[in-house]
Design a protein around this motif. Structure first.
Motif, PDB file in Angstrom:
ATOM      1  N   LYS A 100       0.765  -1.095   0.477  1.00 18.47           N
ATOM      2  CA  LYS A 100      -0.390  -0.319  -0.037  1.00 18.47           C
ATOM      3  C   LYS A 100       0.560   1.292  -0.302  1.00 18.47           C
ATOM      4  CE  LYS A 100      -3.923   2.509   1.977  1.00 18.47           C
ATOM      5  NZ  LYS A 100      -4.559   2.333   3.676  1.00 18.47           N
ATOM      6  N   LYS A 101       1.877   1.364   0.744  1.00 21.72           N
ATOM      7  CA  LYS A 101       2.900   2.338   0.476  1.00 21.72           C
ATOM      8  C   LYS A 101       3.451   2.648  -0.958  1.00 21.72           C
ATOM      9  CE  LYS A 101       5.636   4.700   3.632  1.00 21.72           C
ATOM     10  NZ  LYS A 101       5.321   6.377   4.493  1.00 21.72           N
ATOM     11  N   HIS A 102       3.449   1.960  -2.230  1.00 23.66           N
ATOM     12  CA  HIS A 102       3.755   2.190  -3.115  1.00 23.66           C
ATOM     13  C   HIS A 102       2.331   2.081  -3.959  1.00 23.66           C
ATOM     14  CE1 HIS A 102       7.400   0.786  -1.874  1.00 23.66           C
ATOM     15  NE2 HIS A 102       7.441   0.278  -1.453  1.00 23.66           N
ATOM     16  N   LYS A 103       1.177   2.571  -3.482  1.00 31.23           N
ATOM     17  CA  LYS A 103       0.206   2.312  -4.551  1.00 31.23           C
ATOM     18  C   LYS A 103       0.212   3.818  -5.346  1.00 31.23           C
ATOM     19  CE  LYS A 103      -3.813   2.651  -2.206  1.00 31.23           C
ATOM     20  NZ  LYS A 103      -5.642   2.057  -1.592  1.00 31.23           N
ATOM     21  N   GLY A 104       0.201   3.688  -6.014  1.00 32.24           N
ATOM     22  CA  GLY A 104      -0.226   5.108  -7.040  1.00 32.24           C
ATOM     23  C   GLY A 104       1.331   5.222  -7.327  1.00 32.24           C
ATOM     24  N   ASN A 105       2.211   4.602  -7.321  1.00 29.82           N
ATOM     25  CA  ASN A 105       3.381   4.967  -8.426  1.00 29.82           C
ATOM     26  C   ASN A 105       3.956   4.083  -8.984  1.00 29.82           C
ATOM     27  OD1 ASN A 105       3.839   6.881  -6.731  1.00 29.82           O
ATOM     28  ND2 ASN A 105       5.666   5.731  -4.542  1.00 29.82           N
ATOM     29  N   GLY A 182      13.579  11.161  -3.983  1.00 30.43           N
ATOM     30  CA  GLY A 182      11.373  11.555  -4.675  1.00 30.43           C
ATOM     31  C   GLY A 182      11.217  10.013  -4.656  1.00 30.43           C
ATOM     32  N   LEU A 183      12.056   8.999  -4.076  1.00 29.30           N
ATOM     33  CA  LEU A 183      11.509   7.825  -4.072  1.00 29.30           C
ATOM     34  C   LEU A 183      10.694   7.205  -2.791  1.00 29.30           C
ATOM     35  CD1 LEU A 183      14.223   6.087  -5.371  1.00 29.30           C
ATOM     36  CD2 LEU A 183      12.876   7.254  -6.763  1.00 29.30           C
ATOM     37  N   ILE A 189      11.635  -7.480   5.194  1.00 31.79           N
ATOM     38  CA  ILE A 189      12.295  -8.659   5.978  1.00 31.79           C
ATOM     39  C   ILE A 189      13.972  -8.872   4.093  1.00 31.79           C
ATOM     40  CG2 ILE A 189      13.476 -11.214   6.421  1.00 31.79           C
ATOM     41  CD1 ILE A 189      11.655  -9.728   8.229  1.00 31.79           C
ATOM     42  N   ASP A 190      14.347  -9.581   3.578  1.00 30.46           N
ATOM     43  CA  ASP A 190      15.058  -9.416   2.492  1.00 30.46           C
ATOM     44  C   ASP A 190      14.266  -8.912   0.827  1.00 30.46           C
ATOM     45  OD1 ASP A 190      13.550 -11.680   1.753  1.00 30.46           O
ATOM     46  OD2 ASP A 190      14.564 -12.961   1.255  1.00 30.46           O
ATOM     47  N   ASP A 191      13.800  -8.363   1.454  1.00 25.02           N
ATOM     48  CA  ASP A 191      12.889  -7.842  -0.219  1.00 25.02           C
ATOM     49  C   ASP A 191      12.380  -6.315  -0.175  1.00 25.02           C
ATOM     50  OD1 ASP A 191      10.807  -7.533  -2.678  1.00 25.02           O
ATOM     51  OD2 ASP A 191       9.485  -9.557  -1.733  1.00 25.02           O
ATOM     52  N   LEU A 192      12.791  -5.591  -0.821  1.00 25.73           N
ATOM     53  CA  LEU A 192      12.980  -4.458  -1.280  1.00 25.73           C
ATOM     54  C   LEU A 192      12.622  -3.122  -1.953  1.00 25.73           C
ATOM     55  CD1 LEU A 192      17.322  -4.026  -0.708  1.00 25.73           C
ATOM     56  CD2 LEU A 192      15.494  -4.289   1.590  1.00 25.73           C
ATOM     57  N   THR A 193      12.082  -2.453  -1.677  1.00 25.72           N
ATOM     58  CA  THR A 193      11.062  -2.050  -2.592  1.00 25.72           C
ATOM     59  C   THR A 193      11.068  -0.479  -2.767  1.00 25.72           C
ATOM     60  OG1 THR A 193       9.834  -3.511  -2.726  1.00 25.72           O
ATOM     61  CG2 THR A 193       8.812  -1.807  -3.926  1.00 25.72           C
ATOM     62  N   PHE A 194      11.335   0.070  -3.888  1.00 22.90           N
ATOM     63  CA  PHE A 194      11.418   1.289  -4.199  1.00 22.90           C
ATOM     64  C   PHE A 194      10.300   1.323  -5.531  1.00 22.90           C
ATOM     65  CE2 PHE A 194      15.739  -0.467  -3.063  1.00 22.90           C
ATOM     66  CZ  PHE A 194      16.375   1.073  -2.279  1.00 22.90           C
ATOM     67  N   SER A 195      10.074   3.072  -5.480  1.00 26.30           N
ATOM     68  CA  SER A 195       8.755   3.068  -5.891  1.00 26.30           C
ATOM     69  C   SER A 195       8.526   5.085  -6.453  1.00 26.30           C
ATOM     70  CB  SER A 195       7.769   2.532  -5.997  1.00 26.30           C
ATOM     71  OG  SER A 195       6.468   3.523  -4.907  1.00 26.30           O
TER      72      SER A 195
END
Length: 276
Positions: A100-105, A182-183, A189-195
């Motif tokens: 949800k933190k990345h929703k809209g990106n 601006g990301l 855990i070991d799963d990294l996400t940038f958006s």
């Protein structure tokens, strides 16, 4: 929490100091080896290049060590602050909130840290405890109680949180580069996400360099830059909502093959995703 002596540590953990030493001296008696066959997200076997199913070696803790580790988790590790970007093994957070933190990106970069727990060695764990103000003696003892064969064991109750805390040194650098460009950055855990709402392909090499310079390895097969219906921690990001991946939709459509408890669990998870 300042713990400077083994006597104080034993008091916090509600154990006798001699028992702590006895467990450390006989540490091999408090772990067992478990072989887990790896599977893809759709449940099919995950195969290596030779066509053999991949395996993961776990070392779950048992007996009094497991109970003491549960005490370390509850009475010590839970009191140490974790950054806002951490979503895995954090009370009140889960993969849905991470997505949800990345929703809209619409531009999403995901990568997975290869062999994350075993790649964290005991000197890093020792340094982490010292960083939080524990004495050298207590830091050494806590490291001996939360590592096995020189690394973080997969299967021990303390391992996810210890790994989160050790990774904050690298995570801080990743957070700074995310702010700079601006990301949005999260770690599950070991799963990294940038958006981002905008293209940031030219930043990816910097992100990977930060990770690898700190001694972590990325899984190339799980490293993706996505712009169409990106998947983040098992959930599809739509323009203004979250959606279930196709394999889960199919499972729901075949719910007549499941038992009532599985159906309830699946439906509750689907409702949680779709209402996020």
């Amino acid at each position: 929490m300042m713990i400077n002596t083994i006597k104080h540590l034993a008091f916090v953990l509600k154990v006798d100091p001699s028992e702590i030493q006895q467990i450390i001296d006989n540490i091999d008696q408090f772990y067992y080896e478990k072989v887990e066959l790896k599977k893809n997200k759709d449940g099919s076997p995950k195969l290596d290049k030779a066509g053999n199913q991949k395996k993961r070696i776990l070392h779950p803790s048992i007996g009094r060590l497991k109970i003491i580790q549960q005490g370390i988790l509850k009475d010590i590790l839970a009191n140490l602050p974790l950054p806002d970007y951490v979503y895995g093994a954090v009370k009140g957070r889960d993969n849905v909130k991470n997505s949800k933190k990345h929703k809209g990106n619409y531009h999403v970069f995901t990568t997975d840290l290869k062999d994350f727990f075993p790649s964290i060695r005991h000197p890093q764990v020792f340094a982490m405890f010292q960083q939080f103000g524990f004495s050298s003696t207590v830091s050494r003892t806590l490291t001996q109680l939360t590592t096995y064969q020189g690394k973080i064991p997969q299967g021990a109750p303390t391992s996810p949180t210890v790994a989160n805390l050790v990774f904050t040194k690298t995570g801080k650098k990743l957070q700074e580069i995310a702010w700079e460009h601006g990301l949005t950055f999260t770690a599950f855990i070991d799963d990294l996400t940038f958006s981002s709402p905008k293209d940031f392909k030219n930043t990816i090499q910097q992100i990977i360099r930060i990770i690898t310079d700190d001694g972590f390895r990325i899984s190339h097969s799980k490293t993706n830059y996505q712009t169409k219906d990106p998947i983040v921690t098992g959930i599809v990001l739509k323009r203004s909502s979250l959606s279930l991946p196709e394999n889960l939709k199919q499972k729901i459509s075949e719910s007549h093959l499941l038992n009532p408890e599985q159906i309830r669990g699946l439906q509750a998870y689907a409702d949680k995703v779709l209402s996020a």
